[in-house]
Write an enzyme that holds these catalytic residues in place. Structure first.
Site, PDB file in Angstrom:
ATOM      1  N   ASN A  26      33.187 -19.744  42.546  1.00 21.75           N
ATOM      2  CA  ASN A  26      34.880 -19.198  42.552  1.00 21.75           C
ATOM      3  C   ASN A  26      35.722 -19.539  43.051  1.00 21.75           C
ATOM      4  O   ASN A  26      36.744 -18.549  42.591  1.00 21.75           O
ATOM      5  CB  ASN A  26      33.978 -18.552  44.581  1.00 21.75           C
ATOM      6  CG  ASN A  26      35.372 -18.028  45.016  1.00 21.75           C
ATOM      7  OD1 ASN A  26      35.275 -16.470  44.688  1.00 21.75           O
ATOM      8  ND2 ASN A  26      35.907 -18.318  46.168  1.00 21.75           N
ATOM      9  N   TYR A  37      44.385 -15.160  33.116  1.00 21.70           N
ATOM     10  CA  TYR A  37      43.856 -14.753  33.733  1.00 21.70           C
ATOM     11  C   TYR A  37      42.315 -13.842  33.174  1.00 21.70           C
ATOM     12  O   TYR A  37      41.591 -14.208  33.352  1.00 21.70           O
ATOM     13  CB  TYR A  37      44.296 -13.797  34.487  1.00 21.70           C
ATOM     14  CG  TYR A  37      43.334 -13.608  36.022  1.00 21.70           C
ATOM     15  CD1 TYR A  37      43.246 -14.384  36.940  1.00 21.70           C
ATOM     16  CD2 TYR A  37      42.629 -12.707  36.202  1.00 21.70           C
ATOM     17  CE1 TYR A  37      42.207 -14.760  37.939  1.00 21.70           C
ATOM     18  CE2 TYR A  37      42.037 -12.445  36.800  1.00 21.70           C
ATOM     19  CZ  TYR A  37      41.964 -13.942  38.259  1.00 21.70           C
ATOM     20  OH  TYR A  37      40.818 -12.879  39.306  1.00 21.70           O
TER      21      TYR A  37
END
Length: 239
Positions: free
Chosen positions: A94, A159
């Site tokens: 994560n 991103y």
């Protein structure tokens, strides 16, 4: 059956590594898995932050400093977890950062950072855990991608690039892993109150103004975490 009962069935007595656990989604995952009776190995480059999170968890939770850019350190954490607990049931890869701005203005150092953390870091954790899960014949790899990994995201090209990569990694591995008893899920959340917007590396515009302009606003962290974990419990391909 209530949501809490469902989580207890999925995570009770299980061993779960969560990276990026000092804040945001990682913190939320650690808290929910702990409440469900799982043993959480919470890791983050911010040791003080992850220790504070673990201080609020059960007695079996562990805090570890981890830079996911360090492949040897990632392997060691996974191997040490298996040595201590006998197995690894879940890994939540994560840890991540955000980079936003106009591509012509984004410094190459920001590209390097997001690829190293968000893509290579996820690959390191996936590879390290997967070999143990194959040996066990079970386990679940959960990798945090993004809605930006499913659809074009202007002003978020770096991103979006790495998140598309994470989705592709998960989809490809999922096909291999099914025959070996291992599940793979890509988390592709939209806008969740995780702190990533405030801490994003931005070029050319203000982080908070960008956050305020998000369509539909931002979902509360606890709501987002519960919805994501519900998809994990159901072993969905993409949540």
């Amino acid at each position: 059956m209530s949501d809490s009962d469902t989580l207890r069935l999925a995570f009770g007595g299980k061993i779960a590594i969560v990276t990026g656990a000092a804040s945001g989604l990682g913190m939320g995952f650690a808290q929910q898995i702990d409440r469900a009776g799982g043993t959480v190995i919470a890791a983050d480059i911010n040791l003080e932050g992850v220790q504070q999170v673990v201080a609020g968890l059960g007695q079996h939770a562990e805090a570890h400093k981890l830079d996911v850019r360090d492949s040897a350190a990632v392997v060691k954490l996974v191997d040490d977890t298996v040595d201590k607990h006998g197995r690894i049931d879940y890994i939540f890869n994560n840890a991540g950062i955000a980079v936003q701005g106009y591509v012509e203005e984004i410094p190459i150092e920001d590209w390097d950072a997001i690829i190293d953390i968000n893509l290579k870091g996820v690959a390191y954790g996936t590879a390290a855990a997967y070999r143990h899960m194959v040996r066990q014949g079970n386990g679940h790899i959960v990798n945090t991608a993004s809605l930006a990994g499913l659809t074009p995201a202007p002003l978020l090209a770096p991103y979006s690039t790495v998140k598309f990569g994470v989705v592709g990694m998960c989809d490809s591995l999922r096909v291999e892993a099914q025959a070996k008893g291992v599940s793979v899920t890509a988390l592709c959340p939209g806008f969740i109150e995780s702190g990533i917007y405030e801490n994003a590396r931005s070029t050319g515009f203000d982080n908070m103004k960008a956050k305020e302009s998000l369509p539909g606003g931002v979902v509360a962290l606890d709501v987002g975490v519960k919805k994501l974990l519900d998809g994990v419990v159901k072993k969905k391909r993409v949540v």
